[in-house]
Design an enzyme around this catalytic site. Structure first.
Site, PDB file in Angstrom:
ATOM      1  N   GLY A  45       0.816  -1.279   0.115  1.00 62.13           N
ATOM      2  CA  GLY A  45      -0.122   0.065  -0.099  1.00 62.13           C
ATOM      3  C   GLY A  45       0.829   1.376   0.082  1.00 62.13           C
ATOM      4  O   GLY A  45       1.845   1.342   0.769  1.00 62.13           O
ATOM      5  N   LYS A  46       0.648   1.970  -0.970  1.00 66.78           N
ATOM      6  CA  LYS A  46       1.248   3.339  -0.910  1.00 66.78           C
ATOM      7  C   LYS A  46       1.584   4.198   0.294  1.00 66.78           C
ATOM      8  O   LYS A  46       2.726   4.501   0.540  1.00 66.78           O
ATOM      9  CB  LYS A  46       0.918   4.141  -2.367  1.00 66.78           C
ATOM     10  CG  LYS A  46       1.230   3.582  -3.662  1.00 66.78           C
ATOM     11  CD  LYS A  46       1.196   4.494  -4.610  1.00 66.78           C
ATOM     12  CE  LYS A  46       2.181   5.373  -4.732  1.00 66.78           C
ATOM     13  NZ  LYS A  46       3.461   4.869  -5.134  1.00 66.78           N
ATOM     14  N   ALA A  48       1.260   3.297   3.627  1.00 67.37           N
ATOM     15  CA  ALA A  48       1.924   2.486   4.498  1.00 67.37           C
ATOM     16  C   ALA A  48       3.293   2.475   4.068  1.00 67.37           C
ATOM     17  O   ALA A  48       4.300   2.623   5.042  1.00 67.37           O
ATOM     18  CB  ALA A  48       1.478   1.122   4.644  1.00 67.37           C
ATOM     19  N   ASN A  49       3.664   2.112   2.766  1.00 65.74           N
ATOM     20  CA  ASN A  49       5.046   2.078   2.317  1.00 65.74           C
ATOM     21  C   ASN A  49       6.055   3.304   2.747  1.00 65.74           C
ATOM     22  O   ASN A  49       6.963   3.564   3.149  1.00 65.74           O
ATOM     23  CB  ASN A  49       5.061   1.902   0.823  1.00 65.74           C
ATOM     24  CG  ASN A  49       4.689   0.391   0.281  1.00 65.74           C
ATOM     25  OD1 ASN A  49       4.631  -0.466   1.228  1.00 65.74           O
ATOM     26  ND2 ASN A  49       4.669   0.040  -0.746  1.00 65.74           N
ATOM     27  N   GLU A 146      -4.540   6.573  -3.619  1.00 59.80           N
ATOM     28  CA  GLU A 146      -5.046   4.949  -3.354  1.00 59.80           C
ATOM     29  C   GLU A 146      -6.326   5.111  -2.429  1.00 59.80           C
ATOM     30  O   GLU A 146      -7.019   3.825  -2.457  1.00 59.80           O
ATOM     31  CB  GLU A 146      -3.951   4.084  -3.119  1.00 59.80           C
ATOM     32  CG  GLU A 146      -3.199   3.588  -4.034  1.00 59.80           C
ATOM     33  CD  GLU A 146      -2.039   2.669  -3.504  1.00 59.80           C
ATOM     34  OE1 GLU A 146      -1.559   2.003  -4.502  1.00 59.80           O
ATOM     35  OE2 GLU A 146      -1.943   2.525  -2.507  1.00 59.80           O
ATOM     36  N   THR A 222      10.249  12.597 -10.680  1.00 57.70           N
ATOM     37  CA  THR A 222      11.199  11.503 -10.414  1.00 57.70           C
ATOM     38  C   THR A 222      11.183  10.878 -11.771  1.00 57.70           C
ATOM     39  O   THR A 222      10.452  10.454 -12.446  1.00 57.70           O
ATOM     40  CB  THR A 222      10.719  10.356  -9.197  1.00 57.70           C
ATOM     41  OG1 THR A 222       9.712   9.980  -9.583  1.00 57.70           O
ATOM     42  CG2 THR A 222      10.739  11.125  -7.936  1.00 57.70           C
ATOM     43  N   ASP A 256       7.842   5.151  -3.171  1.00 54.51           N
ATOM     44  CA  ASP A 256       7.378   5.369  -2.024  1.00 54.51           C
ATOM     45  C   ASP A 256       8.654   5.611  -1.088  1.00 54.51           C
ATOM     46  O   ASP A 256       8.396   6.581  -0.066  1.00 54.51           O
ATOM     47  CB  ASP A 256       6.731   4.119  -1.659  1.00 54.51           C
ATOM     48  CG  ASP A 256       5.370   4.100  -2.162  1.00 54.51           C
ATOM     49  OD1 ASP A 256       4.572   5.233  -2.859  1.00 54.51           O
ATOM     50  OD2 ASP A 256       5.076   2.853  -2.370  1.00 54.51           O
ATOM     51  N   SER A 288      17.098   1.086  -2.330  1.00 54.05           N
ATOM     52  CA  SER A 288      15.929   0.023  -1.837  1.00 54.05           C
ATOM     53  C   SER A 288      15.596  -0.860  -3.417  1.00 54.05           C
ATOM     54  O   SER A 288      15.316  -1.961  -3.261  1.00 54.05           O
ATOM     55  CB  SER A 288      14.848   0.963  -1.886  1.00 54.05           C
ATOM     56  OG  SER A 288      14.069   1.183  -2.952  1.00 54.05           O
ATOM     57  N   SER A 297      12.939  -3.601   1.844  1.00 57.11           N
ATOM     58  CA  SER A 297      14.228  -2.887   1.190  1.00 57.11           C
ATOM     59  C   SER A 297      14.789  -1.914   1.598  1.00 57.11           C
ATOM     60  O   SER A 297      15.466  -1.158   1.198  1.00 57.11           O
ATOM     61  CB  SER A 297      13.793  -2.986  -0.222  1.00 57.11           C
ATOM     62  OG  SER A 297      12.942  -1.827  -0.777  1.00 57.11           O
TER      63      SER A 297
END
Length: 314
Positions: A45-46, A48-49, A146, A222, A256, A288, A297
């Site tokens: 999940g973006k 939480a990441n 999300e 990015t 993320d 990562s 990671s």
């Protein structure tokens, strides 16, 4: 008061998702059953990441999210808590599953993904009301796309600090939130959707200018292994920050990692110019991709700014 100054609050509003990943020789045909070679359950999940990336770097992190009333919701809260994330605003939605992604990965790298958003779809304005003081006073408020857009917009209107929007997954209808963004962070495809043309290095100055005109203070695009470019209303130069070239093992969640690191370094290293903060975030994202997994990671106790990060003004 002194401790508040030392430990600025990084609040992440967003998604929690459990990934179920099977590895197989090739992707199955409709109706076909295949023997796989490996199975993994991991946390994703973006939202939480990004929260985990910040927490692992020492950020004072808080998560506002929704999980289901199943074993995965309980385990996810315990997982985040074990990493030092404040989970007091992660609420359980009754009779709904925690968000999941079912992923099949073939040996040639092809994949199939089915996402069931579950409880993530229930993150609402009432959750913002429950966390009103936290949202308002967050030093950095991070959000993605999300979870329901109107919930994020409500939170950005309320917050008085740095509002960092990672406009991912890509969607075109986000004009209403852009004037509330202190920093908008997107990759090339996401930027392309906002400006209406295919963004690449050759036209990135034009893309940054066009997005800034929509109301953001600062825009960062990015570029994967090519680093990142950014421009701001107050400093219209287009700055390209480079990153180290590596052989990637797994690029999942690198964006993320960048967002979480950016928030942490913005708070912890306020004396650093933005090109060095962006460079340090690129370094974390680069690290990562040299390791397998997503949250697993992300580096811990990472020593950033050991040397100057290279940049040019385009």
């Amino acid at each position: 008061m002194q401790s508040e100054l030392k430990h600025p609050k990084i609040v992440v509003l967003g998604s929690c998702c459990v990934d179920f990943t099977t590895y197989c020789p090739r992707l199955p045909m409709p109706g076909e059953t295949l023997h796989g070679t490996k199975f993994m359950t991991s946390y994703g999940g973006k939202g939480a990441n990004q929260c985990v990336a910040a927490a692992k770097l020492g950020g004072n992190t808080f998560m506002i999210s929704r999980v289901g009333d199943d074993q995965w919701g309980k385990q996810y809260k315990e997982h985040l808590s074990s990493l030092g994330v404040d989970v007091s605003q992660i609420h359980v939605t009754q009779n709904v599953t925690t968000g999941i992604a079912q992923i099949s990965v073939a040996e040639n790298g092809e994949n199939q993904i089915v996402i069931v958003a579950g409880a993530n779809n229930f993150l609402s304005k009432s959750d913002i009301d429950l966390a009103k003081d936290l949202v308002k006073n967050a030093d950095v408020l991070i959000a993605q796309l999300e979870t329901p857009f109107e919930t994020t917009l409500e939170a950005f209107k309320l917050n008085t600090g740095i509002k960092l929007l990672n406009a991912a997954p890509a969607r075109p209808d986000i004009e209403a939130i852009l004037p509330y963004c202190t920093i908008l962070c997107v990759n090339e495809p996401e930027a392309s959707l906002i400006v209406g043309f295919n963004v690449e290095i050759a036209n990135v100055k034009n893309a940054l200018k066009k997005i800034l005109e929509k109301g953001c203070d600062t825009v960062i695009i990015t570029l994967g292994e090519k680093g990142a470019v950014y421009s701001s209303i107050n400093s219209p130069d287009c700055v390209h920050v480079f990153c180290e070239k590596v052989i990637p093992k797994d690029t999942t969640g690198a964006g993320d990692a960048f967002v979480g690191a950016l928030a942490t370094f913005l708070m912890r290293d306020k004396s650093k110019p933005l090109h060095q903060v962006v460079g340090a975030a690129c370094e974390v994202a680069t690290l990562s991709v040299t390791r397998e997994g997503t949250q697993t990671s992300y580096p811990e106790n990472h020593s950033a700014f050991a040397e100057e990060y290279t940049f040019v003004i385009l």
